[in-house]
Design a protein around this motif. Structure first.
Motif, PDB file in Angstrom:
ATOM      1  N   PRO A   1       0.836  -1.206   0.000  1.00 23.62           N
ATOM      2  CA  PRO A   1       0.000   0.000   0.000  1.00 23.62           C
ATOM      3  C   PRO A   1       0.869   1.254   0.000  1.00 23.62           C
ATOM      4  N   ALA A   2       0.387   2.300  -0.606  1.00 23.40           N
ATOM      5  CA  ALA A   2       1.134   3.549  -0.643  1.00 23.40           C
ATOM      6  C   ALA A   2       1.179   4.186   0.746  1.00 23.40           C
ATOM      7  N   ARG A   3       2.172   4.993   0.971  1.00 15.38           N
ATOM      8  CA  ARG A   3       2.256   5.726   2.233  1.00 15.38           C
ATOM      9  C   ARG A   3       0.980   6.554   2.420  1.00 15.38           C
ATOM     10  N   GLY A   4       0.419   6.499   3.607  1.00 13.40           N
ATOM     11  CA  GLY A   4      -0.819   7.224   3.871  1.00 13.40           C
ATOM     12  C   GLY A   4      -2.068   6.431   3.557  1.00 13.40           C
ATOM     13  N   GLU A   5      -1.913   5.149   3.138  1.00 15.09           N
ATOM     14  CA  GLU A   5      -3.059   4.294   2.878  1.00 15.09           C
ATOM     15  C   GLU A   5      -3.225   3.263   3.994  1.00 15.09           C
ATOM     16  N   PHE A   6      -4.448   2.761   4.114  1.00 19.28           N
ATOM     17  CA  PHE A   6      -4.724   1.678   5.061  1.00 19.28           C
ATOM     18  C   PHE A   6      -3.830   0.485   4.730  1.00 19.28           C
ATOM     19  N   GLY A   7      -3.176  -0.071   5.762  1.00 17.89           N
ATOM     20  CA  GLY A   7      -2.323  -1.234   5.598  1.00 17.89           C
ATOM     21  C   GLY A   7      -0.864  -0.931   5.368  1.00 17.89           C
ATOM     22  N   PHE A   8      -0.489   0.345   5.156  1.00 19.38           N
ATOM     23  CA  PHE A   8       0.910   0.678   4.897  1.00 19.38           C
ATOM     24  C   PHE A   8       1.783   0.428   6.116  1.00 19.38           C
TER      25      PHE A   8
ATOM     26  N   LEU B   1      -9.950   6.516   8.855  1.00 14.37           N
ATOM     27  CA  LEU B   1     -10.184   6.104   7.472  1.00 14.37           C
ATOM     28  C   LEU B   1     -11.025   7.175   6.791  1.00 14.37           C
ATOM     29  N   ALA B   2     -10.491   7.744   5.720  1.00 13.31           N
ATOM     30  CA  ALA B   2     -11.170   8.868   5.070  1.00 13.31           C
ATOM     31  C   ALA B   2     -12.443   8.434   4.362  1.00 13.31           C
ATOM     32  N   ALA B   3     -12.429   7.258   3.763  1.00 14.90           N
ATOM     33  CA  ALA B   3     -13.559   6.801   2.958  1.00 14.90           C
ATOM     34  C   ALA B   3     -14.343   5.723   3.693  1.00 14.90           C
ATOM     35  N   GLU B   4     -15.619   5.635   3.391  1.00 22.08           N
ATOM     36  CA  GLU B   4     -16.449   4.533   3.866  1.00 22.08           C
ATOM     37  C   GLU B   4     -15.892   3.218   3.330  1.00 22.08           C
ATOM     38  N   ALA B   5     -16.066   2.122   4.090  1.00 25.53           N
ATOM     39  CA  ALA B   5     -15.541   0.835   3.647  1.00 25.53           C
ATOM     40  C   ALA B   5     -16.429  -0.303   4.109  1.00 25.53           C
ATOM     41  N   ASP B   6     -16.538  -1.310   3.243  1.00 23.52           N
ATOM     42  CA  ASP B   6     -17.161  -2.590   3.583  1.00 23.52           C
ATOM     43  C   ASP B   6     -16.042  -3.618   3.635  1.00 23.52           C
ATOM     44  N   ILE B   7     -15.920  -4.300   4.773  1.00 21.33           N
ATOM     45  CA  ILE B   7     -14.784  -5.193   5.011  1.00 21.33           C
ATOM     46  C   ILE B   7     -15.306  -6.557   5.435  1.00 21.33           C
ATOM     47  N   TYR B   8     -14.695  -7.608   4.898  1.00 25.72           N
ATOM     48  CA  TYR B   8     -15.063  -8.976   5.252  1.00 25.72           C
ATOM     49  C   TYR B   8     -13.803  -9.711   5.671  1.00 25.72           C
ATOM     50  N   VAL B   9     -13.859 -10.400   6.811  1.00 22.90           N
ATOM     51  CA  VAL B   9     -12.685 -11.104   7.330  1.00 22.90           C
ATOM     52  C   VAL B   9     -12.568 -12.455   6.628  1.00 22.90           C
ATOM     53  N   LEU B  10     -11.483 -12.625   5.866  1.00 23.05           N
ATOM     54  CA  LEU B  10     -11.265 -13.861   5.112  1.00 23.05           C
ATOM     55  C   LEU B  10     -10.495 -14.900   5.910  1.00 23.05           C
TER      56      LEU B  10
ATOM     57  N   PRO C   1      -8.272   4.727  -0.285  1.00 17.20           N
ATOM     58  CA  PRO C   1      -8.114   4.145   1.054  1.00 17.20           C
ATOM     59  C   PRO C   1      -7.173   4.950   1.952  1.00 17.20           C
ATOM     60  N   ALA C   2      -7.347   6.277   1.946  1.00 17.59           N
ATOM     61  CA  ALA C   2      -6.487   7.133   2.758  1.00 17.59           C
ATOM     62  C   ALA C   2      -6.701   6.839   4.239  1.00 17.59           C
ATOM     63  N   PHE C   3      -5.586   6.777   4.983  1.00 18.30           N
ATOM     64  CA  PHE C   3      -5.623   6.412   6.396  1.00 18.30           C
ATOM     65  C   PHE C   3      -4.548   7.218   7.100  1.00 18.30           C
ATOM     66  N   GLU C   4      -4.974   8.106   7.993  1.00 16.67           N
ATOM     67  CA  GLU C   4      -4.046   9.037   8.608  1.00 16.67           C
ATOM     68  C   GLU C   4      -4.141   8.964  10.125  1.00 16.67           C
TER      69      GLU C   4
END
Length: 256
Positions: free
Chosen positions: A20-27, A59-68, A112-115
């Motif tokens: 993931p890019a710097r500043g994204e979720f998971g970086f 998390l800047a954006a809304e997200a739907d997440i499913y645990v795999l 997926p911006a995450f700060e």
């Protein structure tokens, strides 16, 4: 969010892992992601993400997440395989993966911006899907389906319909079908024949615009998928072309 090229279908295992890019979720911590589709206009992205270290921020954006696979603790609440998480835009996320790690299917409604920081808006909700009851599928409208097609509604509002769809072993739909909604699907487990395109198996993904015909459908061993649409759906059916019957296609597609 929905302005994407159709993807029909891919095996997510064939998509390379990337950082993931710097500043994204998971970086933070060196996580990895497989990007399955992206809206080039607003940056909305769907990805499989491997989270290896705590993620704390907004998390800047809304997200739907499913645990795999794996598990962890999200905002103080344990999460595990088959849990569905809805994160509102601007919500504070404090995610700590468990010792077995954590793999998530993530559908972001923007980049997926995450700060770092404290969220001042938005709610994070966890749905333990295994506690929900299956109900008969409703996507066929007045057309009666073969017994064994079921669903669990996870979220429904004026912008999205999120649900699990499952079919028992041997279930089939002999017609080709199309829906008047956008449809995005990730195969959690099992198999389903998707017409002449072949058999979707665990980890397969598609994104379809409205009105795209697909099928006929058949599942040899049973199947379950996580699906996002922009509204509840109805279905238009048509007969397959000569040579496109479900049993003819299945004999070709299910080769050991």
């Amino acid at each position: 969010m929905w302005n994407r090229s159709d993807v029909d279908f891919i095996d997510s295992a064939d998509v390379p892992w990337e950082r993931p890019a710097r500043g994204e979720f998971g970086f933070v911590g060196g996580g990895r992601k497989r990007v399955l589709s992206r809206d080039l206009g607003d940056g909305a992205e769907t990805a499989v993400q491997r989270v290896v270290d705590p993620q704390r921020g907004v998390l800047a954006a809304e997200a739907d997440i499913y645990v795999l696979s794996g598990g962890g603790v999200l905002n103080g609440e344990p999460i595990e395989v088959n849990d569905y998480v809805h994160v509102a835009a601007g919500a504070e996320v404090d995610l700590v993966p468990g010792v077995r790690g954590l793999v998530l299917y993530c559908g972001f409604w923007g980049t997926p911006a995450f700060e770092p920081g404290d969220g001042d808006t938005g709610v994070v909700s966890v749905t333990h899907t295994e506690r929900l009851q299956w109900t008969p599928a409703t996507w066929s409208g007045e057309v009666e389906l073969q017994p064994g097609a079921m669903l669990k509604t996870l979220r429904k509002d004026d912008r999205a319909y999120i649900y699990l769809a499952a079919m028992m072993p041997g279930w089939r739909s002999e017609s080709e079908e199309a829906h008047p909604v956008y449809e995005e699907s990730y195969k959690i487990y099992g198999d389903v024949l998707m017409g002449a395109r072949g058999v979707m198996r665990e980890g397969s993904y598609f994104f379809r615009s409205p009105g795209i015909f697909h099928g006929p459908l058949y599942s040899r061993g049973g199947t379950m998928s996580f699906i996002r649409s922009d509204a509840t759906t109805t279905t238009e059916y048509r007969d397959p072309a000569p040579g496109g019957a479900w049993d003819e296609l299945a004999r070709q597609a299910y080769v050991d």
